[in-house]
Design a protein around this motif. Structure first.
Motif, PDB file in Angstrom:
ATOM      1  N   MET A 245       0.826  -1.198   0.000  1.00 40.28           N
ATOM      2  CA  MET A 245       0.000   0.000   0.000  1.00 40.28           C
ATOM      3  C   MET A 245       0.868   1.260   0.000  1.00 40.28           C
ATOM      4  SD  MET A 245      -3.191  -0.684  -0.114  1.00 40.28           S
ATOM      5  CE  MET A 245      -4.150  -2.207  -0.060  1.00 40.28           C
ATOM      6  N   ASN A 246       0.453   2.252  -0.797  1.00 38.22           N
ATOM      7  CA  ASN A 246       1.142   3.531  -0.773  1.00 38.22           C
ATOM      8  C   ASN A 246       0.632   4.411   0.367  1.00 38.22           C
ATOM      9  OD1 ASN A 246       2.672   2.871  -3.006  1.00 38.22           O
ATOM     10  ND2 ASN A 246       1.199   3.735  -4.447  1.00 38.22           N
ATOM     11  N   PHE A 247      -0.699   4.377   0.602  1.00 32.14           N
ATOM     12  CA  PHE A 247      -1.302   5.251   1.599  1.00 32.14           C
ATOM     13  C   PHE A 247      -2.232   4.469   2.517  1.00 32.14           C
ATOM     14  CE2 PHE A 247      -1.049   7.567  -2.475  1.00 32.14           C
ATOM     15  CZ  PHE A 247      -0.021   8.439  -2.161  1.00 32.14           C
ATOM     16  N   SER A 248      -2.236   4.864   3.774  1.00 34.88           N
ATOM     17  CA  SER A 248      -3.219   4.352   4.726  1.00 34.88           C
ATOM     18  C   SER A 248      -3.913   5.558   5.343  1.00 34.88           C
ATOM     19  CB  SER A 248      -2.547   3.521   5.823  1.00 34.88           C
ATOM     20  OG  SER A 248      -1.952   2.357   5.298  1.00 34.88           O
ATOM     21  N   VAL A 249      -5.220   5.640   5.183  1.00 31.06           N
ATOM     22  CA  VAL A 249      -6.012   6.714   5.786  1.00 31.06           C
ATOM     23  C   VAL A 249      -6.633   6.151   7.062  1.00 31.06           C
ATOM     24  CG1 VAL A 249      -7.913   8.337   5.490  1.00 31.06           C
ATOM     25  CG2 VAL A 249      -6.482   7.716   3.530  1.00 31.06           C
ATOM     26  N   VAL A 250      -6.316   6.746   8.198  1.00 33.17           N
ATOM     27  CA  VAL A 250      -6.770   6.254   9.497  1.00 33.17           C
ATOM     28  C   VAL A 250      -7.813   7.218  10.052  1.00 33.17           C
ATOM     29  CG1 VAL A 250      -6.084   5.704  11.865  1.00 33.17           C
ATOM     30  CG2 VAL A 250      -4.592   5.094   9.953  1.00 33.17           C
ATOM     31  N   VAL A 251      -9.002   6.686  10.375  1.00 34.48           N
ATOM     32  CA  VAL A 251     -10.101   7.532  10.836  1.00 34.48           C
ATOM     33  C   VAL A 251     -10.684   6.976  12.139  1.00 34.48           C
ATOM     34  CG1 VAL A 251     -12.251   8.673  10.203  1.00 34.48           C
ATOM     35  CG2 VAL A 251     -10.671   7.928   8.402  1.00 34.48           C
ATOM     36  N   PRO A 252     -10.472   7.641  13.269  1.00 35.05           N
ATOM     37  CA  PRO A 252     -11.166   7.241  14.503  1.00 35.05           C
ATOM     38  C   PRO A 252     -12.640   7.628  14.410  1.00 35.05           C
ATOM     39  CG  PRO A 252      -9.222   8.611  14.953  1.00 35.05           C
ATOM     40  CD  PRO A 252      -9.531   8.740  13.507  1.00 35.05           C
ATOM     41  N   ILE A 253     -13.510   6.714  14.816  1.00 31.07           N
ATOM     42  CA  ILE A 253     -14.952   6.934  14.736  1.00 31.07           C
ATOM     43  C   ILE A 253     -15.569   6.756  16.117  1.00 31.07           C
ATOM     44  CG2 ILE A 253     -17.134   6.073  13.790  1.00 31.07           C
ATOM     45  CD1 ILE A 253     -15.496   7.398  11.657  1.00 31.07           C
ATOM     46  N   TYR A 254     -16.345   7.756  16.540  1.00 34.97           N
ATOM     47  CA  TYR A 254     -17.102   7.610  17.784  1.00 34.97           C
ATOM     48  C   TYR A 254     -18.466   8.277  17.607  1.00 34.97           C
ATOM     49  CZ  TYR A 254     -18.468   7.850  22.685  1.00 34.97           C
ATOM     50  OH  TYR A 254     -19.157   7.733  23.877  1.00 34.97           O
ATOM     51  N   ASN A 255     -19.494   7.451  17.474  1.00 35.66           N
ATOM     52  CA  ASN A 255     -20.870   7.932  17.306  1.00 35.66           C
ATOM     53  C   ASN A 255     -20.999   8.905  16.128  1.00 35.66           C
ATOM     54  OD1 ASN A 255     -21.604   6.386  19.491  1.00 35.66           O
ATOM     55  ND2 ASN A 255     -21.674   8.082  20.945  1.00 35.66           N
ATOM     56  N   GLU A 256     -20.609   8.420  14.956  1.00 35.39           N
ATOM     57  CA  GLU A 256     -20.665   9.243  13.739  1.00 35.39           C
ATOM     58  C   GLU A 256     -21.474   8.542  12.645  1.00 35.39           C
ATOM     59  OE1 GLU A 256     -19.673  12.189  13.644  1.00 35.39           O
ATOM     60  OE2 GLU A 256     -18.027  12.474  15.059  1.00 35.39           O
TER      61      GLU A 256
ATOM     62  N   GLY B 141      -5.237   2.301  14.768  1.00 35.23           N
ATOM     63  CA  GLY B 141      -5.205   2.433  13.315  1.00 35.23           C
ATOM     64  C   GLY B 141      -3.794   2.456  12.770  1.00 35.23           C
ATOM     65  N   PHE B 142      -2.893   3.163  13.450  1.00 35.51           N
ATOM     66  CA  PHE B 142      -1.494   3.206  13.025  1.00 35.51           C
ATOM     67  C   PHE B 142      -0.881   1.804  13.049  1.00 35.51           C
ATOM     68  CE2 PHE B 142      -0.874   7.857  14.627  1.00 35.51           C
ATOM     69  CZ  PHE B 142      -1.602   8.311  13.539  1.00 35.51           C
ATOM     70  N   ASP B 143      -1.183   1.040  14.089  1.00 38.34           N
ATOM     71  CA  ASP B 143      -0.621  -0.307  14.211  1.00 38.34           C
ATOM     72  C   ASP B 143      -1.108  -1.216  13.083  1.00 38.34           C
ATOM     73  OD1 ASP B 143       0.721   0.427  16.495  1.00 38.34           O
ATOM     74  OD2 ASP B 143      -0.762  -0.416  17.877  1.00 38.34           O
ATOM     75  N   ALA B 144      -2.325  -1.006  12.611  1.00 41.96           N
ATOM     76  CA  ALA B 144      -2.890  -1.862  11.562  1.00 41.96           C
ATOM     77  C   ALA B 144      -2.522  -1.393  10.163  1.00 41.96           C
ATOM     78  CB  ALA B 144      -4.413  -1.909  11.704  1.00 41.96           C
ATOM     79  N   ALA B 145      -2.014  -0.169  10.041  1.00 38.55           N
ATOM     80  CA  ALA B 145      -1.730   0.406   8.723  1.00 38.55           C
ATOM     81  C   ALA B 145      -0.544  -0.276   8.060  1.00 38.55           C
ATOM     82  CB  ALA B 145      -1.472   1.906   8.861  1.00 38.55           C
ATOM     83  N   THR B 146      -0.636  -0.445   6.754  1.00 36.30           N
ATOM     84  CA  THR B 146       0.456  -1.052   5.982  1.00 36.30           C
ATOM     85  C   THR B 146       1.039  -0.094   4.951  1.00 36.30           C
ATOM     86  OG1 THR B 146      -1.122  -1.962   4.370  1.00 36.30           O
ATOM     87  CG2 THR B 146      -0.537  -3.358   6.249  1.00 36.30           C
ATOM     88  N   GLY B 147       0.471   1.095   4.826  1.00 37.72           N
ATOM     89  CA  GLY B 147       0.940   2.047   3.825  1.00 37.72           C
ATOM     90  C   GLY B 147       2.252   2.697   4.186  1.00 37.72           C
ATOM     91  N   GLY B 148       2.975   3.129   3.182  1.00 39.14           N
ATOM     92  CA  GLY B 148       4.223   3.847   3.406  1.00 39.14           C
ATOM     93  C   GLY B 148       3.988   5.260   3.922  1.00 39.14           C
ATOM     94  N   ILE B 149       2.815   5.795   3.615  1.00 44.60           N
ATOM     95  CA  ILE B 149       2.402   7.105   4.124  1.00 44.60           C
ATOM     96  C   ILE B 149       1.095   6.908   4.895  1.00 44.60           C
ATOM     97  CG2 ILE B 149       1.590   9.416   3.491  1.00 44.60           C
ATOM     98  CD1 ILE B 149       3.431   9.264   1.045  1.00 44.60           C
ATOM     99  N   ILE B 150       1.025   7.447   6.099  1.00 41.69           N
ATOM    100  CA  ILE B 150      -0.148   7.276   6.949  1.00 41.69           C
ATOM    101  C   ILE B 150      -0.792   8.637   7.164  1.00 41.69           C
ATOM    102  CG2 ILE B 150      -0.982   6.513   9.208  1.00 41.69           C
ATOM    103  CD1 ILE B 150       1.336   4.533   9.276  1.00 41.69           C
ATOM    104  N   ILE B 151      -2.104   8.701   6.919  1.00 42.89           N
ATOM    105  CA  ILE B 151      -2.829   9.965   6.962  1.00 42.89           C
ATOM    106  C   ILE B 151      -4.014   9.831   7.915  1.00 42.89           C
ATOM    107  CG2 ILE B 151      -4.098  11.677   5.600  1.00 42.89           C
ATOM    108  CD1 ILE B 151      -2.525  10.301   3.147  1.00 42.89           C
ATOM    109  N   PRO B 152      -3.918  10.386   9.122  1.00 42.42           N
ATOM    110  CA  PRO B 152      -5.074  10.389  10.019  1.00 42.42           C
ATOM    111  C   PRO B 152      -5.997  11.565   9.721  1.00 42.42           C
ATOM    112  CG  PRO B 152      -3.182  11.312  11.144  1.00 42.42           C
ATOM    113  CD  PRO B 152      -2.715  10.932   9.766  1.00 42.42           C
ATOM    114  N   MET B 153      -7.276  11.378   9.992  1.00 41.04           N
ATOM    115  CA  MET B 153      -8.241  12.457   9.831  1.00 41.04           C
ATOM    116  C   MET B 153      -9.443  12.187  10.721  1.00 41.04           C
ATOM    117  SD  MET B 153      -9.810  11.681   6.031  1.00 41.04           S
ATOM    118  CE  MET B 153     -10.887  13.106   6.154  1.00 41.04           C
ATOM    119  N   ASP B 154     -10.210  13.238  11.012  1.00 38.08           N
ATOM    120  CA  ASP B 154     -11.408  13.096  11.836  1.00 38.08           C
ATOM    121  C   ASP B 154     -12.538  12.444  11.053  1.00 38.08           C
ATOM    122  OD1 ASP B 154     -10.505  14.131  14.266  1.00 38.08           O
ATOM    123  OD2 ASP B 154     -10.844  16.199  13.638  1.00 38.08           O
TER     124      ASP B 154
END
Length: 317
Positions: free
Chosen positions: A1-12, A79-92
């Motif tokens: 994977m080139n990118f991993s987008v990590v999104v925490p979700i709580y009641n959304e 999410g970071f621990d599960a990511a396999t991308g070379g670039i990791i992008i967190p967002m809300d």
């Protein structure tokens, strides 16, 4: 994977479908080799059902469900621990971050940076309860850490994977990752990103978070400056306090000999004992900190330095 987008979700639950479509729409035309990791942080609404339904349709979407609400930092760390991308992008997960900014963050990263932090320049939040505390917190964090960013609180960032591998997150420390990364020599940049008003659900943030941020800032400052040399902090204060105790004791003796002030009626005697005791305590704390630092690094065979690259002399590699 080139990118991993990590999104925490709580009641959304009302935002998930639209957020997923926005991420896919932004990345399919940019680089289709990506994954989306959505972490359900113990939601009590229908968020997990919505995530489960989407994951059944798209293999690029990974869903992690935590047993309870552990907080944004813990969810992001999962999410970071599960990511396999070379670039990791967190967002809300509230649709206030715009996935369309992701290609711009990646382009900035490829200019030679290791971390690119989003800056919500035109922030769509309440002025008193959100903007003012954020402004003060950003100024304080920048001053303490030496990494000057306008918006530490913006979740939308881009990290090279190797920067995150040596960073463990606790408390509310996800916002301090750029400062922690700078400790190991990461090159940090900032980029203005879009910010939208919340359309569905309610905000999980409030002014009460300010105290937790300040307490975590103390931790970060200590880690940045003294994690490998705690005696330099505690020992210095120990010496200063001990010297103040000696000065107070000298004044007590002088007043006894030349001004005939009884020592047992002189409050400076109590102050002398207190300062001498605290000076010894500070020094002992520093020595114990040195032992803990050595245990931490040596038990893991963890060096106190980080290598950016190696060149084999004579081979050009």
């Amino acid at each position: 994977m080139n990118f991993s987008v990590v999104v925490p979700i709580y009641n959304e639950q009302d935002n998930i479908d639209e957020l997923y479509q926005a991420i896919v729409g932004a990345l399919d035309g940019f680089d289709p080799n990506y994954e989306i990791i959505m972490v359900d942080d113990g939601s009590t609404d229908g968020s997990f059902g919505a995530l489960q339904r989407l994951a059944g349709k798209d293999a690029r979407l990974k869903v992690i469900r935590l047993r309870r609400n552990f907080g944004q930092t813990a969810a992001m760390s999962a999410g970071f621990d599960a990511a396999t991308g070379g670039i990791i992008i967190p967002m809300d997960g509230d649709l206030q971050n715009d996935p369309a900014d992701i290609p711009r963050l990646v382009a900035k990263l490829e200019e030679g940076y290791d971390v690119v932090s989003g800056w919500r320049h035109d922030r769509k939040d309440t002025f008193i309860t959100r903007k003012i505390p954020s402004l003060l917190a950003n100024a304080l964090i920048s001053s303490f850490t030496g990494v000057h960013l306008h918006d530490y609180g913006c979740t939308l960032k881009a990290y090279r994977r190797e920067v995150l591998e040596g960073i463990n997150l606790y408390g509310e420390m996800h916002r301090f990752v750029p400062a922690l990364a700078s400790q190991v020599g990461a090159r940090v940049a900032e980029l203005q990103v879009s910010h939208h008003p919340r359309r569905h659900g309610s905000s999980k943030y409030g002014i009460s978070r300010t105290l937790r941020v300040i307490l975590d800032l103390m931790t970060v400052k200590f880690l940045l400056a003294y994690s490998t040399k705690p005696i330099q902090l505690f020992g210095r204060w120990g010496v200063y306090t001990f010297l103040a105790g000696l000065a107070s004791g000298t004044a007590t003796v002088y007043m006894k000999l030349f001004e005939h002030v009884s020592m047992n009626r002189n409050p400076l005697l109590i102050l002398t004992a207190f300062l001498l005791f605290m000076g010894i305590q500070f020094i002992v704390m520093g020595l114990l900190g040195e032992l803990n630092a050595r245990t931490y690094f040596e038990s893991q065979s963890k060096p106190i330095y980080v290598v950016r690259e190696r060149i084999n002399v004579g081979t050009g590699n």
